[in-house]
Design an enzyme around this catalytic site. Structure first.
Site, PDB file in Angstrom:
ATOM      1  N   GLY A  41       0.782  -1.238   0.000  1.00 45.36           N
ATOM      2  CA  GLY A  41       0.000   0.000   0.000  1.00 45.36           C
ATOM      3  C   GLY A  41       0.810   1.283   0.000  1.00 45.36           C
ATOM      4  N   GLY A  49       3.159   2.211  -2.405  1.00 45.13           N
ATOM      5  CA  GLY A  49       3.647   2.630  -3.716  1.00 45.13           C
ATOM      6  C   GLY A  49       2.916   3.840  -4.265  1.00 45.13           C
ATOM      7  CB  CYS A  54       0.038   1.484  -4.496  1.00 46.99           C
ATOM      8  SG  CYS A  54      -0.792   0.460  -3.335  1.00 46.99           S
TER       9      CYS A  54
HETATM   10  P1  5GP Z   1       6.999   3.588  -5.654  1.00 45.70           P
HETATM   11  O1  5GP Z   1       8.492   3.543  -5.614  1.00 45.70           O
HETATM   12  O2  5GP Z   1       6.502   4.047  -6.992  1.00 45.70           O
HETATM   13  O3  5GP Z   1       6.417   4.345  -4.534  1.00 45.70           O
HETATM   14  O4  5GP Z   1       6.497   2.079  -5.426  1.00 45.70           O
HETATM   15  C1  5GP Z   1       6.895   1.005  -6.232  1.00 45.70           C
HETATM   16  C2  5GP Z   1       6.243  -0.260  -5.693  1.00 45.70           C
HETATM   17  O5  5GP Z   1       4.820  -0.170  -5.745  1.00 45.70           O
HETATM   18  C3  5GP Z   1       6.538  -1.530  -6.477  1.00 45.70           C
HETATM   19  O6  5GP Z   1       7.803  -2.067  -6.251  1.00 45.70           O
HETATM   20  C4  5GP Z   1       5.418  -2.442  -6.013  1.00 45.70           C
HETATM   21  O7  5GP Z   1       5.702  -3.084  -4.796  1.00 45.70           O
HETATM   22  C5  5GP Z   1       4.273  -1.486  -5.770  1.00 45.70           C
HETATM   23  N1  5GP Z   1       3.302  -1.552  -6.868  1.00 45.70           N
HETATM   24  C6  5GP Z   1       3.512  -1.534  -8.190  1.00 45.70           C
HETATM   25  N2  5GP Z   1       2.364  -1.585  -8.886  1.00 45.70           N
HETATM   26  C7  5GP Z   1       1.383  -1.660  -7.986  1.00 45.70           C
HETATM   27  C8  5GP Z   1      -0.045  -1.752  -8.084  1.00 45.70           C
HETATM   28  O8  5GP Z   1      -0.639  -1.739  -9.146  1.00 45.70           O
HETATM   29  N3  5GP Z   1      -0.707  -1.850  -6.909  1.00 45.70           N
HETATM   30  C9  5GP Z   1      -0.070  -1.857  -5.700  1.00 45.70           C
HETATM   31  N4  5GP Z   1      -0.806  -1.998  -4.596  1.00 45.70           N
HETATM   32  N5  5GP Z   1       1.260  -1.731  -5.573  1.00 45.70           N
HETATM   33  C10 5GP Z   1       1.977  -1.634  -6.698  1.00 45.70           C
END
Ligand code: 5GP
Length: 369
Positions: free
Chosen positions: A187, A189, A192
């Site tokens: 949760g 990301g 996300c």
């Molecule tokens: P960010 O660095 O962009 O904050 O987060 C990246 C992470 O978000 C990814 O490694 C993965 O764990 C998570 N993530 C990627 N796509 C999705 C998605 O569609 N839904 C959710 N819940 N998490 C995601």
């Protein structure tokens, strides 16, 4: 009875690292950014514990190569075919890029197929020398996950295996019977929607503390995944005892991320000859792996029992990824000099973390050029 835990769980924006007198460290150049990782199931790797997310947008070959060239770790996403990965391995080897820290991602859905894919990679492309596996599921609590992990471990006893995602310490010991690295974060990301759609999630700072404590007690490692807004958050994760940090959004606006630059025109308040001046801004598309966009692209549409837990975003274009990577190495080295840590390995021992109500001065945030 349902209980509410009394402790307040903290996120990166709730804390800062307090600068302090430490060992005699005069320059950022003196900081050792590489760490030797000795894994629970026997493998050993050396590098700076920063990963690109194993998402279609930033888990591509170009991004992976850039991180590996900087001595970091890298993943490639699970939708590549054996031949595509094989070709990448062959080309990277001729370019003298070490593949020791490259993780190949597989999914949980068809574990026999995924194991066969890795076996094919081994047979056809001599993947043996660089055997690191990331087993990916948005929710690693599902009952099939442990069995699948066990199967992968049996098939590849010498591999370094990273699994996730999870967001509580209780499951870590079980997974570490077969895995080396637990990927923590649900949760957090930037693309996300899990917290909005399910109400589930745990803030990263408290999660890292809880999971690192359990994992380290049995020789396991953790990777803090998601929620990195600025390089300072990577520094915080490392200071909190995360062994690895995974990030997607901070790489998503770069040339190397998937997709073309998208240009959009915006009307500015400035008027010349009675007409608003138009400003052209540049963006790149960043989408979650559970977004409608990703489901349409990779799964032939959204299954009728699911809700989308990922979103599609237009991220401001940020240019070459090398600039971001330099910011990361520079930021971590600088953090080390503020806390007197001679190496990344020492960051958690040297850091004092403070709980704050105001992390950043944002007064001129909308006036950046
Ligand atoms: P960010 O660095 O962009 O904050 O987060 C990246 C992470 O978000 C990814 O490694 C993965 O764990 C998570 N993530 C990627 N796509 C999705 C998605 O569609 N839904 C959710 N819940 N998490 C995601």
């Amino acid at each position: 009875m349902t209980q509410i835990l009394p402790e307040v769980y903290l996120d990166y924006s709730d804390i800062l690292i307090r600068p302090k007198m430490g060992i005699n460290l005069n320059s950022r150049r003196d900081v050792d950014l590489k760490r030797v990782f000795k894994f629970k199931h026997g493998g050993m790797r050396t590098g700076l514990g920063v990963f690109n997310a194993n998402m279609a947008t930033v888990g591509n070959f170009v991004v992976a190569k850039k991180l590996l060239a900087r001595g970091m770790f890298a993943t490639v996403h699970k939708h590549y075919s054996v031949d595509e990965i094989g070709e990448f391995l062959t080309n990277a080897a001729t370019e003298n890029i070490s593949l020791d820290n490259l993780f190949i991602t597989i999914g949980l859905r068809d574990i026999d197929g995924e194991i066969q894919k890795l076996k094919d990679l081994e047979l056809k492309y001599n993947w043996k020398n660089t055997r690191n596996i990331c087993i990916e599921a948005p929710n690693f609590y599902i009952p099939n996950a442990l069995g699948a992990l066990q199967r992968v471990r049996e098939a590849f006893p010498d591999a370094v295996i990273m699994v996730g995602n999870i967001a509580s310490p209780d499951i870590c010991l079980k997974l570490l019977d077969y895995a080396d690295i637990i990927k923590c974060g649900i949760g957090s990301g930037s693309a996300c929607l899990t917290r909005k759609q399910t109400g589930c999630g745990v803030p990263m700072v408290s999660l890292i503390l809880e999971c690192a404590d359990v994992a380290h007690s049995v020789g396991g490692h953790i990777c803090a995944d998601g929620g990195i807004v600025d390089v300072g958050d990577i520094c915080k994760a490392l200071c909190l005892n995360a062994d690895f940090v995974m990030a997607g959004g901070i790489f998503a606006g770069t040339d190397e991320a998937e997709g073309n630059i998208i240009e959009r025109n915006f009307e500015t308040p400035e008027i010349i000859d009675g007409v608003h001046v138009i400003e052209t801004k540049r963006f790149k598309r960043y989408y979650g792996m559970s977004s409608v966009y990703a489901n349409n692209k990779f799964a032939g549409g959204m299954a009728d029992y699911k809700t989308s837990e990922g979103r599609e975003l237009m991220i401001p274009y940020t240019g070459a990824i090398d600039n971001v990577l330099q910011d990361i190495t520079g930021g971590i080295a600088s953090c080390c000099t503020y806390i007197g840590a001679a190496s990344v390995k020492h960051m958690s021992k040297c850091a004092t973390i403070i709980h704050v109500h105001n992390q950043l001065n944002r007064v001129f945030e909308n006036y950046s050029v």
